[in-house]
Design a protein around this motif. Structure first.
Motif, PDB file in Angstrom:
ATOM      1  N   SER A  67      -4.542  10.835   4.219  1.00 30.27           N
ATOM      2  CA  SER A  67      -4.414  12.275   4.413  1.00 30.27           C
ATOM      3  C   SER A  67      -2.959  12.712   4.284  1.00 30.27           C
ATOM      4  CB  SER A  67      -4.968  12.690   5.777  1.00 30.27           C
ATOM      5  OG  SER A  67      -4.150  12.228   6.829  1.00 30.27           O
ATOM      6  N   ARG A  68      -2.807  13.988   3.944  1.00 31.39           N
ATOM      7  CA  ARG A  68      -1.474  14.551   3.737  1.00 31.39           C
ATOM      8  C   ARG A  68      -1.520  16.037   4.082  1.00 31.39           C
ATOM      9  NH1 ARG A  68       2.264  12.951  -1.332  1.00 31.39           N
ATOM     10  NH2 ARG A  68       1.900  10.983  -0.265  1.00 31.39           N
ATOM     11  N   PRO A  69      -0.453  16.586   4.686  1.00 33.64           N
ATOM     12  CA  PRO A  69      -0.473  18.007   5.064  1.00 33.64           C
ATOM     13  C   PRO A  69      -0.353  18.935   3.855  1.00 33.64           C
ATOM     14  CG  PRO A  69       1.654  17.052   5.581  1.00 33.64           C
ATOM     15  CD  PRO A  69       0.782  15.912   5.145  1.00 33.64           C
ATOM     16  N   ILE A  70      -0.959  20.117   3.960  1.00 34.67           N
ATOM     17  CA  ILE A  70      -0.780  21.159   2.960  1.00 34.67           C
ATOM     18  C   ILE A  70       0.663  21.663   3.060  1.00 34.67           C
ATOM     19  CG2 ILE A  70      -1.405  23.523   2.327  1.00 34.67           C
ATOM     20  CD1 ILE A  70      -3.571  21.721   1.490  1.00 34.67           C
ATOM     21  N   LEU A 109       0.845  -1.188   0.000  1.00 30.81           N
ATOM     22  CA  LEU A 109       0.000   0.000   0.000  1.00 30.81           C
ATOM     23  C   LEU A 109       0.885   1.244   0.000  1.00 30.81           C
ATOM     24  CD1 LEU A 109      -2.897   1.195   0.294  1.00 30.81           C
ATOM     25  CD2 LEU A 109      -2.514   1.151   2.769  1.00 30.81           C
ATOM     26  N   THR A 110       0.563   2.217  -0.860  1.00 25.40           N
ATOM     27  CA  THR A 110       1.316   3.469  -0.903  1.00 25.40           C
ATOM     28  C   THR A 110       0.584   4.548  -0.111  1.00 25.40           C
ATOM     29  OG1 THR A 110       0.250   4.463  -2.854  1.00 25.40           O
ATOM     30  CG2 THR A 110       1.997   2.830  -3.240  1.00 25.40           C
ATOM     31  N   SER A 111       1.236   5.685   0.062  1.00 27.18           N
ATOM     32  CA  SER A 111       0.668   6.773   0.871  1.00 27.18           C
ATOM     33  C   SER A 111      -0.517   7.450   0.205  1.00 27.18           C
ATOM     34  CB  SER A 111       1.744   7.814   1.181  1.00 27.18           C
ATOM     35  OG  SER A 111       2.214   8.397  -0.020  1.00 27.18           O
ATOM     36  N   THR A 112      -0.727   7.206  -1.102  1.00 28.53           N
ATOM     37  CA  THR A 112      -1.863   7.829  -1.791  1.00 28.53           C
ATOM     38  C   THR A 112      -3.113   6.947  -1.766  1.00 28.53           C
ATOM     39  OG1 THR A 112      -1.364   6.874  -3.968  1.00 28.53           O
ATOM     40  CG2 THR A 112      -0.257   8.934  -3.399  1.00 28.53           C
ATOM     41  N   GLY A 113      -2.944   5.674  -1.354  1.00 32.37           N
ATOM     42  CA  GLY A 113      -4.046   4.731  -1.417  1.00 32.37           C
ATOM     43  C   GLY A 113      -3.902   3.748  -2.557  1.00 32.37           C
ATOM     44  N   ARG A 114      -2.982   4.036  -3.471  1.00 28.93           N
ATOM     45  CA  ARG A 114      -2.698   3.068  -4.533  1.00 28.93           C
ATOM     46  C   ARG A 114      -2.026   1.834  -3.934  1.00 28.93           C
ATOM     47  NH1 ARG A 114       0.020   5.881  -9.894  1.00 28.93           N
ATOM     48  NH2 ARG A 114      -1.929   6.507 -10.924  1.00 28.93           N
ATOM     49  N   ILE A 115      -2.105   0.708  -4.667  1.00 34.57           N
ATOM     50  CA  ILE A 115      -1.292  -0.440  -4.306  1.00 34.57           C
ATOM     51  C   ILE A 115      -0.252  -0.634  -5.396  1.00 34.57           C
ATOM     52  CG2 ILE A 115      -3.007  -1.568  -2.853  1.00 34.57           C
ATOM     53  CD1 ILE A 115      -3.690  -3.413  -5.191  1.00 34.57           C
ATOM     54  N   ALA A 116       0.996  -0.807  -4.986  1.00 37.44           N
ATOM     55  CA  ALA A 116       2.105  -0.931  -5.920  1.00 37.44           C
ATOM     56  C   ALA A 116       2.622  -2.360  -5.909  1.00 37.44           C
ATOM     57  CB  ALA A 116       3.217   0.035  -5.541  1.00 37.44           C
ATOM     58  N   GLU A 117       2.748  -2.937  -7.089  1.00 38.14           N
ATOM     59  CA  GLU A 117       3.257  -4.301  -7.184  1.00 38.14           C
ATOM     60  C   GLU A 117       4.719  -4.335  -6.762  1.00 38.14           C
ATOM     61  OE1 GLU A 117       3.351  -7.985 -10.391  1.00 38.14           O
ATOM     62  OE2 GLU A 117       2.106  -6.213 -10.771  1.00 38.14           O
ATOM     63  N   ILE A 118       5.038  -5.208  -5.832  1.00 37.44           N
ATOM     64  CA  ILE A 118       6.398  -5.303  -5.291  1.00 37.44           C
ATOM     65  C   ILE A 118       7.366  -5.702  -6.413  1.00 37.44           C
ATOM     66  CG2 ILE A 118       7.890  -6.538  -3.670  1.00 37.44           C
ATOM     67  CD1 ILE A 118       5.402  -6.846  -1.863  1.00 37.44           C
ATOM     68  N   GLY A 119       8.423  -4.909  -6.569  1.00 29.79           N
ATOM     69  CA  GLY A 119       9.382  -5.163  -7.631  1.00 29.79           C
ATOM     70  C   GLY A 119       8.952  -4.640  -8.986  1.00 29.79           C
ATOM     71  N   GLY A 120       7.812  -3.974  -9.038  1.00 31.18           N
ATOM     72  CA  GLY A 120       7.336  -3.428 -10.313  1.00 31.18           C
ATOM     73  C   GLY A 120       6.419  -4.389 -11.035  1.00 31.18           C
ATOM     74  N   GLY A 121       6.927  -5.612 -11.302  1.00 30.46           N
ATOM     75  CA  GLY A 121       6.116  -6.645 -11.930  1.00 30.46           C
ATOM     76  C   GLY A 121       5.468  -6.184 -13.217  1.00 30.46           C
ATOM     77  N   VAL A 122       4.351  -6.799 -13.560  1.00 31.87           N
ATOM     78  CA  VAL A 122       3.628  -6.442 -14.776  1.00 31.87           C
ATOM     79  C   VAL A 122       3.082  -5.025 -14.676  1.00 31.87           C
ATOM     80  CG1 VAL A 122       1.643  -7.040 -16.243  1.00 31.87           C
ATOM     81  CG2 VAL A 122       3.062  -8.845 -15.254  1.00 31.87           C
ATOM     82  N   GLN A 123       2.758  -4.592 -13.463  1.00 28.79           N
ATOM     83  CA  GLN A 123       2.188  -3.263 -13.250  1.00 28.79           C
ATOM     84  C   GLN A 123       3.111  -2.165 -13.771  1.00 28.79           C
ATOM     85  OE1 GLN A 123       1.982  -1.606  -9.191  1.00 28.79           O
ATOM     86  NE2 GLN A 123      -0.238  -1.617  -9.430  1.00 28.79           N
ATOM     87  N   GLY A 124       4.411  -2.374 -13.647  1.00 26.77           N
ATOM     88  CA  GLY A 124       5.356  -1.345 -14.045  1.00 26.77           C
ATOM     89  C   GLY A 124       5.947  -1.532 -15.427  1.00 26.77           C
ATOM     90  N   CYS A 125       5.435  -2.474 -16.188  1.00 25.21           N
ATOM     91  CA  CYS A 125       5.995  -2.769 -17.512  1.00 25.21           C
ATOM     92  C   CYS A 125       5.441  -1.845 -18.592  1.00 25.21           C
ATOM     93  CB  CYS A 125       5.688  -4.208 -17.908  1.00 25.21           C
ATOM     94  SG  CYS A 125       6.589  -5.452 -16.977  1.00 25.21           S
ATOM     95  N   ARG A 132      -4.619  19.718   6.607  1.00 22.34           N
ATOM     96  CA  ARG A 132      -4.401  18.437   5.944  1.00 22.34           C
ATOM     97  C   ARG A 132      -5.523  18.213   4.937  1.00 22.34           C
ATOM     98  NH1 ARG A 132      -0.553  15.257   8.440  1.00 22.34           N
ATOM     99  NH2 ARG A 132      -1.233  13.440   7.256  1.00 22.34           N
ATOM    100  N   ILE A 133      -5.195  17.499   3.869  1.00 18.34           N
ATOM    101  CA  ILE A 133      -6.158  17.124   2.837  1.00 18.34           C
ATOM    102  C   ILE A 133      -6.353  15.618   2.877  1.00 18.34           C
ATOM    103  CG2 ILE A 133      -6.472  16.880   0.343  1.00 18.34           C
ATOM    104  CD1 ILE A 133      -7.149  19.616   1.227  1.00 18.34           C
ATOM    105  N   ARG A 134      -7.611  15.183   2.826  1.00 17.71           N
ATOM    106  CA  ARG A 134      -7.924  13.755   2.775  1.00 17.71           C
ATOM    107  C   ARG A 134      -8.424  13.410   1.375  1.00 17.71           C
ATOM    108  NH1 ARG A 134      -8.630  10.204   6.809  1.00 17.71           N
ATOM    109  NH2 ARG A 134      -8.627  11.906   8.323  1.00 17.71           N
ATOM    110  N   ASN A 135      -7.879  12.342   0.779  1.00 18.34           N
ATOM    111  CA  ASN A 135      -8.345  11.974  -0.555  1.00 18.34           C
ATOM    112  C   ASN A 135      -9.442  10.915  -0.483  1.00 18.34           C
ATOM    113  OD1 ASN A 135      -7.135   9.428  -0.244  1.00 18.34           O
ATOM    114  ND2 ASN A 135      -5.502   9.807  -1.718  1.00 18.34           N
TER     115      ASN A 135
END
Length: 284
Positions: free
Chosen positions: A179-182, A16-32, A171-174
């Protein structure tokens, strides 16, 4: 995944990333690249690639809905391909350079004619450095309404922030509940991150809700693609409608696209079959 005409199994793992996205570990097919995705997945029977069209531009429209900001230019640009083609023609650039420049402005890029500036690099890469300042000025004129909308959006973000003792600027909540500070006004890098944080929240909330509807609607999520989803089977319009209702992303437009383009077919895959493009699109 297809290896030497035989199927093999690959199970992605995510963080899980700080934006709420999920990132495939090592990049995988997601990063191709599209070419690599097609090589890995394109020949698997009944595997389909769904993508949110103009995801972050539509997310900005959604974010500004009811804010009082005049977004008529952006709405026309996003929904009418002829408008985009006209803007590119009048600016003297390709659709690809226009798209890259559009999203650079969205994330805080400028039209400064200096080495290292992203938009300058896009333009110079297409028309050459000698003509770049002239074309850059024309492009800035064509996208001046986008710049105004983005400037107004930053005012909206500041006014919508929630102040706390630890975040005096607020702070802004998406839409993913993160959430993340201004940041400080002069912290350009932090503002780029905040813009992406807000817009990615809209697209990810929709994709998460769509993934959860697979069992009910007869498709199996295989790979998260940030602003899209690879599935076994097909996603019916009813699933899109339900994901829109759950996420609130009423402007989301889901398209069934090939893993690679026709240009990729000609360049890389002349000697092997590729899945045919499916023009089926689902949008509100």
């Amino acid at each position: 995944m297809l290896l030497d005409n035989e199927e093999d199994t690959y199970v992605p793992a995510y963080d899980l990333t700080s934006t709420g996205r999920i990132a495939e570990i090592g990049g995988g097919v997601q990063g191709c690249s599209r070419v690599m995705k097609n090589a890995a997945l394109g020949a698997v029977p009944d595997l389909r690639n769904y993508d949110l069209s103009n995801a972050q531009a539509r997310a900005l429209l959604q974010e500004l809905d009811g804010s009082g900001v005049d977004v008529r230019w952006l709405r026309r640009y996003v929904t009418d391909p002829a408008i985009r083609e006209g803007v590119a023609m009048d600016a003297g650039v390709s659709i690809g350079t226009l798209k890259s420049s559009f999203y650079a402005v969205l994330m805080g890029g400028t039209f400064a004619p200096v080495e290292g500036a992203a938009i300058m690099g896009y333009v110079a890469g297409e028309v050459g450095r000698a003509r770049a300042p002239e074309v850059l000025a024309a492009l800035a004129g064509e996208l001046r309404e986008l710049q105004r909308i983005v400037d107004d959006w930053l005012v909206v973000l500041r006014s919508a922030s929630i102040q706390t003792e630890r975040a005096p600027r607020g702070r802004i909540r998406n839409r993913c509940g993160m959430s993340r500070p201004i940041p400080a006004r002069d912290d350009a890098a932090a503002w780029r991150e905040l813009r992406a944080f807000v817009l990615q929240g809209w697209e990810k909330n929709y994709v998460f809700n769509l993934m959860k509807l697979g069992k009910r609607h007869g498709f199996v999520p295989v790979s998260d693609q940030h602003d899209g989803l690879v599935v076994l089977g097909s996603i019916p319009h009813a699933a899109h409608v339900e994901a829109v209702a759950r996420s609130g992303f009423t402007l989301a437009k889901l398209a069934d696209k090939p893993f690679a383009t026709e240009k990729d077919r000609e360049r890389y895959f002349a000697d092997r079959p590729m899945p045919e493009a499916n023009e089926d699109e689902r949008g509100s």
